[in-house]
Design an enzyme around this catalytic site. Structure first.
Site, PDB file in Angstrom:
ATOM      1  N   ASN A 144     -10.191  -0.753  -2.074  1.00  0.00           N
ATOM      2  CA  ASN A 144      -8.812  -0.575  -1.854  1.00  0.00           C
ATOM      3  C   ASN A 144      -7.739  -1.164  -2.960  1.00  0.00           C
ATOM      4  O   ASN A 144      -7.982  -2.503  -3.092  1.00  0.00           O
ATOM      5  CB  ASN A 144      -8.210  -1.225  -0.361  1.00  0.00           C
ATOM      6  CG  ASN A 144      -6.741  -1.170   0.037  1.00  0.00           C
ATOM      7  OD1 ASN A 144      -6.088  -0.957  -0.851  1.00  0.00           O
ATOM      8  ND2 ASN A 144      -6.366  -1.322   1.222  1.00  0.00           N
ATOM      9  N   HIS A 160      -4.043   6.996   1.220  1.00  0.00           N
ATOM     10  CA  HIS A 160      -4.219   5.641   0.601  1.00  0.00           C
ATOM     11  C   HIS A 160      -5.650   5.169   0.951  1.00  0.00           C
ATOM     12  O   HIS A 160      -5.799   5.156   2.166  1.00  0.00           O
ATOM     13  CB  HIS A 160      -3.171   4.758   1.238  1.00  0.00           C
ATOM     14  CG  HIS A 160      -3.523   3.164   1.017  1.00  0.00           C
ATOM     15  ND1 HIS A 160      -3.920   2.766  -0.222  1.00  0.00           N
ATOM     16  CD2 HIS A 160      -3.389   2.118   1.909  1.00  0.00           C
ATOM     17  CE1 HIS A 160      -4.217   1.511  -0.017  1.00  0.00           C
ATOM     18  NE2 HIS A 160      -3.971   1.100   0.929  1.00  0.00           N
ATOM     19  N   CYS A 206       0.897  -1.277  -0.021  1.00  0.00           N
ATOM     20  CA  CYS A 206      -0.100   0.099  -0.099  1.00  0.00           C
ATOM     21  C   CYS A 206       0.696   1.302  -0.032  1.00  0.00           C
ATOM     22  O   CYS A 206       0.468   2.422  -0.546  1.00  0.00           O
ATOM     23  CB  CYS A 206      -0.767  -0.128   1.231  1.00  0.00           C
ATOM     24  SG  CYS A 206      -2.094  -1.345   1.100  1.00  0.00           S
TER      25      CYS A 206
HETATM   26  C1  LIG Z   1     -11.470  -5.947   7.907  1.00  0.00           C
HETATM   27  C2  LIG Z   1     -12.318  -5.129   8.849  1.00  0.00           C
HETATM   28  C3  LIG Z   1     -13.082  -4.319   8.087  1.00  0.00           C
HETATM   29  C4  LIG Z   1     -12.872  -6.107   9.666  1.00  0.00           C
HETATM   30  O1  LIG Z   1     -13.874  -5.498  10.853  1.00  0.00           O
HETATM   31  P1  LIG Z   1     -13.804  -5.982  12.102  1.00  0.00           P
HETATM   32  O2  LIG Z   1     -14.632  -5.171  12.910  1.00  0.00           O
HETATM   33  O3  LIG Z   1     -12.428  -6.002  12.809  1.00  0.00           O
HETATM   34  O4  LIG Z   1     -14.389  -7.277  11.945  1.00  0.00           O
HETATM   35  P2  LIG Z   1     -13.932  -8.729  12.806  1.00  0.00           P
HETATM   36  O5  LIG Z   1     -12.681  -9.400  11.719  1.00  0.00           O
HETATM   37  O6  LIG Z   1     -13.659  -8.638  14.046  1.00  0.00           O
HETATM   38  O7  LIG Z   1     -15.039  -9.722  12.427  1.00  0.00           O
HETATM   39  C5  LIG Z   1     -16.081  -9.306  12.919  1.00  0.00           C
HETATM   40  C6  LIG Z   1     -17.419 -10.223  12.787  1.00  0.00           C
HETATM   41  O8  LIG Z   1     -17.654  -9.746  11.285  1.00  0.00           O
HETATM   42  C7  LIG Z   1     -17.763 -11.151  10.403  1.00  0.00           C
HETATM   43  N1  LIG Z   1     -17.150 -10.607   9.228  1.00  0.00           N
HETATM   44  C8  LIG Z   1     -15.881 -10.644   8.862  1.00  0.00           C
HETATM   45  N2  LIG Z   1     -15.944 -10.188   7.611  1.00  0.00           N
HETATM   46  C9  LIG Z   1     -17.380  -9.969   6.912  1.00  0.00           C
HETATM   47  C10 LIG Z   1     -17.691 -10.016   5.774  1.00  0.00           C
HETATM   48  N3  LIG Z   1     -17.265  -9.552   4.565  1.00  0.00           N
HETATM   49  N4  LIG Z   1     -18.964  -9.858   5.730  1.00  0.00           N
HETATM   50  C11 LIG Z   1     -19.886 -10.232   6.946  1.00  0.00           C
HETATM   51  N5  LIG Z   1     -19.349 -10.234   7.938  1.00  0.00           N
HETATM   52  C12 LIG Z   1     -18.097 -10.522   8.285  1.00  0.00           C
HETATM   53  C13 LIG Z   1     -16.461 -11.815  11.350  1.00  0.00           C
HETATM   54  O9  LIG Z   1     -16.680 -13.345  11.067  1.00  0.00           O
HETATM   55  C14 LIG Z   1     -17.119 -11.513  12.739  1.00  0.00           C
HETATM   56  O10 LIG Z   1     -17.948 -12.424  12.967  1.00  0.00           O
HETATM   57  P3  LIG Z   1     -18.316 -13.123  14.416  1.00  0.00           P
HETATM   58  O11 LIG Z   1     -18.176 -11.898  15.420  1.00  0.00           O
HETATM   59  O12 LIG Z   1     -19.274 -13.821  14.415  1.00  0.00           O
HETATM   60  O13 LIG Z   1     -17.114 -13.885  14.760  1.00  0.00           O
HETATM   61  C15 LIG Z   1     -11.364  -4.136   9.866  1.00  0.00           C
HETATM   62  O14 LIG Z   1     -10.700  -5.033  10.689  1.00  0.00           O
HETATM   63  C16 LIG Z   1     -10.510  -3.356   9.180  1.00  0.00           C
HETATM   64  O15 LIG Z   1     -10.869  -2.580   8.290  1.00  0.00           O
HETATM   65  N6  LIG Z   1      -9.122  -3.408   9.233  1.00  0.00           N
HETATM   66  C17 LIG Z   1      -8.113  -2.484   8.492  1.00  0.00           C
HETATM   67  C18 LIG Z   1      -7.982  -3.121   7.454  1.00  0.00           C
HETATM   68  C19 LIG Z   1      -7.286  -2.409   5.892  1.00  0.00           C
HETATM   69  O16 LIG Z   1      -7.415  -1.281   6.137  1.00  0.00           O
HETATM   70  N7  LIG Z   1      -6.583  -3.111   5.358  1.00  0.00           N
HETATM   71  C20 LIG Z   1      -5.983  -2.574   4.342  1.00  0.00           C
HETATM   72  C21 LIG Z   1      -4.474  -1.958   4.650  1.00  0.00           C
HETATM   73  S1  LIG Z   1      -3.809  -1.437   3.745  1.00  0.00           S
END
Ligand SMILES: CC(C)(COP(=O)(O)OP(=O)(O)OC[C@H]1O[C@@H](n2cnc3c(N)ncnc32)[C@H](O)[C@@H]1OP(=O)(O)O)[C@@H](O)C(=O)NCCC(=O)NCCS
Length: 348
Positions: free
Chosen positions: A305, A275, A114
């Site tokens: 992204n 980004h 990124c």
């Molecule tokens: C990826 C991201 C959106 C996930 O959100 P989060 O709040 O951390 O979610 P979690 O991974 O803890 O999951 C929460 C719940 O949603 C569920 N879930 C995960 N992805 C899902 C999706 N696409 N659709 C529906 N549910 C989803 C999980 O299984 C979990 O369920 P549970 O509570 O029953 O176990 C978040 O962590 C994020 O944005 N992180 C930064 C990622 C990023 O910027 N990456 C690029 C870097 S350059």
């Protein structure tokens, strides 16, 4: 004083739009979940066989080169940033050189995910400032759709990423107070495995157990083994919360580093182009730096992204929409896998 100026900018996104609703055909997810957590409404997927990371980079480059008022023949160095190269090696830089029938110039691939575009821009900036090159093409391009886990298992990663490309032509300028003022590059490999695609690779579980399965008795079986393939150990891995937590600290830090270096404050910024990792991260950064809505450009809603391509795509759209004009103070900032993070402050 010699500085690097963005003399031309271009972008290319594939035609095929994939909405959040369409993703529900493959995995258990919903438009509501994706929009709430990431801000993304849709992304683009490249044509599976007709478009590659390089061909998209070529399309963006053609526009950047034309807008710079030059021809491919004038380019004297290529820097290509991507994490999704056409081949494991050689890099996309030489494929672009071939596709655009450029001279036998140097071509460098940058693998900083990124942050790749800002790293590439910074390298180009050094070559321009020393007078070594006069027309450097800097490209960021990604074809994420080639290898995402489209099952429910990979949903927290796959819903985020999209395909596309952006490119700029950098030229020297002696005009006072224009061009790239400074760039700032950082890394901390402590969490290298938090956002990574481990396989195929040469690691053989050296850094962390259990990333790849293979038969130790079989010579040359470690890069791509049958076990790896059968256990589907070749998709990107992301610890989303670890990424989020670090990103919201490092983004403001590296933006302030650039502003402080140039005796400027957030209020002086015409535009911050972060980004496009996640809309929630951008909003957090905006709030922390007390920036107005019109000072931050986001288009993740439409493209997801696009990693190394996200900054040049966003900058290109902002410029096309008239949000960046000659003399404006613009900050580019990125954070991602590595972890690496970076910023660039420039006068448009
Ligand atoms: C990826 C991201 C959106 C996930 O959100 P989060 O709040 O951390 O979610 P979690 O991974 O803890 O999951 C929460 C719940 O949603 C569920 N879930 C995960 N992805 C899902 C999706 N696409 N659709 C529906 N549910 C989803 C999980 O299984 C979990 O369920 P549970 O509570 O029953 O176990 C978040 O962590 C994020 O944005 N992180 C930064 C990622 C990023 O910027 N990456 C690029 C870097 S350059």
């Amino acid at each position: 004083m010699l500085r690097s100026l963005i003399a031309g900018i271009g972008m290319y996104v594939p035609e095929k739009v994939i909405t959040n609703q369409q993703l529900t055909q493959y995995m258990d997810t919903s438009d509501e979940w994706i929009q709430e957590r990431t801000g993304i409404k849709e992304r683009r997927y490249a044509d599976r066989t007709k478009e590659t990371t390089t061909t998209m980079g070529v399309e963006a480059s053609k526009i950047a080169i034309e807008r710079a008022g030059i021809t491919p023949n004038d380019i004297d160095f290529i820097i290509f940033a991507t994490l999704s190269p056409d081949y494991y090696f050689p890099g996309c830089g030489v494929l672009l050189q071939r596709a655009m029938q450029m001279k036998e110039i140097g071509a460098l691939d940058v693998r900083n995910q990124c942050s790749g575009f800002i790293y590439a821009l910074s390298i180009a900036d050094q070559f321009i400032k020393t007078g070594m090159y006069k027309n450097i093409l800097v490209v960021g391009s990604e074809k994420h759709s080639f290898g995402l886990d489209m099952s429910t298992r990979g949903r927290h990663v796959s819903v985020i990423f999209g395909d596309g490309a952006g490119a700029v032509v950098l030229q020297p300028t002696e005009v006072d107070n224009r061009g790239i003022l400074s760039t700032h590059l950082h890394s901390d490999g402590a969490d290298a495995e938090a956002l990574a695609m481990y396989n195929p690779g040469t690691h053989a579980n050296h850094w962390k157990e259990g990333l790849a399965d293979f038969d130790e008795s079989v010579i040359a079986d470690m890069f791509v083994s049958k076990e790896m393939v059968s256990k589907e150990q070749f998709y990107p891995f992301m610890d989303g919360q670890a990424v989020f937590k670090k990103a919201v600290v490092k983004f403001p830090e590296v933006i302030m580093e650039a502003l402080n270096k140039n005796n400027s404050a957030p209020a002086d910024l015409k535009l911050l182009v972060p980004h496009q990792a996640n809309l929630r991260i951008s909003q957090f950064v905006q709030k922390k730096l007390r920036l107005r809505d019109d000072q931050v450009y986001n288009n993740i809603q439409r493209y997801g992204n696009t990693t190394a391509a996200s900054i040049p795509i966003a900058l290109c759209e902002a410029w096309q929409e008239g949000k960046v004009e000659k003399g404006d103070l613009v900050c580019l900032a990125a954070f991602g896998s590595g972890f690496t993070w970076a910023s660039a402050l420039l006068k448009w």
